[in-house]
Design an enzyme around this catalytic site. Structure first.
Site, PDB file in Angstrom:
ATOM      1  N   THR A 221      47.302  32.155  42.196  1.00  0.00           N
ATOM      2  CA  THR A 221      48.343  32.219  41.173  1.00  0.00           C
ATOM      3  C   THR A 221      48.102  33.380  40.206  1.00  0.00           C
ATOM      4  OG1 THR A 221      49.172  31.023  39.230  1.00  0.00           O
ATOM      5  CG2 THR A 221      46.965  30.470  39.928  1.00  0.00           C
ATOM      6  N   ASP A 222      49.173  33.845  39.585  1.00  0.00           N
ATOM      7  CA  ASP A 222      49.026  34.879  38.544  1.00  0.00           C
ATOM      8  C   ASP A 222      48.382  34.299  37.279  1.00  0.00           C
ATOM      9  OD1 ASP A 222      51.161  33.298  37.675  1.00  0.00           O
ATOM     10  OD2 ASP A 222      52.493  34.983  37.212  1.00  0.00           O
TER      11      ASP A 222
END
Ligand code: NAD
Ligand code: TDX
Length: 380
Positions: free
Chosen positions: A161-162
């Site tokens: 995930t970012d």
């Protein structure tokens, strides 16, 4: 171009994993087999894969070449096709079970989705996030290392995930060079798992790739996450709980575009590399909730105010990250991936999907989810 034969998808019964299995088995260039390994937590739902099981599972009738895009499975002497989709209920923390799956299916590719994925739950109960996202990923890496000793024609793709990069101010975007700075127990556990994957690559030579993606939306998303929660609450004329002042910003990507990005990395991504994936589509939460209200109203032929009046500003999420934005220039430039789905039509089809699938909604809301949501969201 890598040739993938026996693809172990962990967390394939969840939102993105299930969408990815649908996507992968529809690719004409993919003629291999998918092994879906999932513990079926509250977020895992085999309803997401009913058509896949019918078409590609053990009991499926072999389809003619033109309907599988040319990928006709080999047949054995009895004429029955070996399944191109199998489900194995197992926990990624269980070394014996995972090792057995690697051996039985001669796994050559892992696409690792299995995780605890909801930030709010990581605040209420962080332990499960460490156990699954950190220990579970470590266990899977160890099983891959044991099964793949001396092989370099294999790949461990880690889906991340970012959020591992922390929170942005008004300007800028995350890139592959951004230092890690996770802020929630969820993002800290995903950051740990990213580091463990790289450590296995660096120390033991495990061939890996990593993708870090922004917020996904689309069909089969568990209705604890913002987009499906707002759609369903609007359809049911319930309150729409917006955290804090609603000015937090997220970047949104249609889930099929995420699947396409992963498929691209699996085929052409350079071993040992990380690719950021995003929608280049930033929205303040309050604007997005208003847009959902307008779209639900339009779909039902009603005035938008009937839905916007349901918006309630509620207590903020503790440690709420302000803004995420992703620079996905690398995967575009180097691998030729790009977003295909426009946000407005993606939201329309997501709303239509939730309207068209009330049984799915009813079933995922029963049991553990219902108890949890009632315990934690009472009054919201
Ligand atoms: P999800 O919660 O919908 O699905 C997770 C799946 O993993 C479920 O099927 C669950 O049963 C399974 N699982 C959980 N613990 C397990 C265990 N110990 N052993 C085996 N299976 C287990 O999650 P999602 O939204 O589909 O996210 C999938 C992955 O993508 C996660 O790794 C997440 O961090 C990452 N990701 C999600 C988003 C997003 O917007 N949802 C964005 C970027 C990255
Ligand atoms: O009821 C809500 N009200 C609200 O204002 C919910 C559930 C969320 N929000 C806000 C919090 C966030 O700013 O909306 C935004 C999106 O929230 P979530 O859907 O919970 O997503 P987020 O916390 O951004 O994390 C998601 O994207 C990155 C996924 O859950 C992660 O798995 C992924 O890594």
């Amino acid at each position: 171009m890598r040739k993938l034969q026996n693809v172990l998808v962990t967390g394939g019964a969840g939102f993105i994993g299930a969408n990815f299995i649908h996507y992968l088995l529809a690719q004409p260039q993919f003629s291999g087999r998918v092994i879906n390994l999932d513990a079926l937590t509250y977020a895992g739902n085999l309803d997401n894969l009913v058509q896949i099981d019918r078409r590609y599972g053990a009991g499926a009738t072999p389809a003619p070449a033109n309907t599988t895009g040319g990928a006709t499975p080999n047949t054995d002497r009895s004429g029955a096709a070996p399944a191109r989709y199998v489900f194995e209920r197992a926990d990624i923390r269980d070394f014996t079970a995972v090792t057995d799956v690697f051996k039985r299916y001669e796994v050559d590719t892992v696409v690792h989705f299995a995780a605890e994925s909801h930030v709010d739950r990581s605040i209420v109960g962080p332990r499960a996030f460490i156990e699954t996202n950190v220990n579970g990923t470590f266990n899977l890496l160890e099983a891959a290392r044991a099964a793949w000793a001396h092989r370099d024609d294999v790949l461990f793709h880690h889906v991340s995930t970012d959020e591992v990069f922390g929170s942005l101010g008004a300007e800028g975007a995350f890139s592959e060079e951004t230092p890690y700075d996770p802020k929630s127990p969820y993002s800290a556990s995903k950051a740990s798992s990213d580091h463990l994957v790289r450590a296995h690559g660096h120390t033991f030579g495990l061939p890996f790739t990593i993708s870090n993606c922004s917020n996904n939306y689309g069909p089969y998303q568990f209705p604890e996450k913002m987009v499906p929660l707002m759609i369903l609450n609007a359809l049911e004329r319930k309150d729409l709980p917006v955290y804090g002042d609603g000015r937090n910003v997220r970047d949104w990507l249609y889930v099929e575009d995420h699947s396409a990005a992963i498929w691209t990395v699996l085929q052409r991504g350079a071993t040992g590399e990380t690719y950021l994936v995003g929608g280049e589509n930033e929205w303040e939460n309050i604007r997005l909730v208003r847009a959902i209200c307008e779209k639900v109203a339009a779909a039902l032929g009603e005035p938008p105010q009937r839905y916007t009046q349901l918006i309630r500003f509620v207590k903020d999420r503790p440690g709420h990250d302000q803004r995420y934005a992703v620079n996905c220039g690398k995967i575009k430039r180097e691998l030729g991936w790009h977003q295909r789905h426009e946000f407005s039509s993606g939201l329309d089809s997501t709303i239509a999907w939730y309207r068209d699938n009330p049984e799915w909604v009813q079933r995922v809301r029963s049991g553990a989810y219902k108890d949890w949501i009632e315990a934690n969201y009472a009054g919201r």
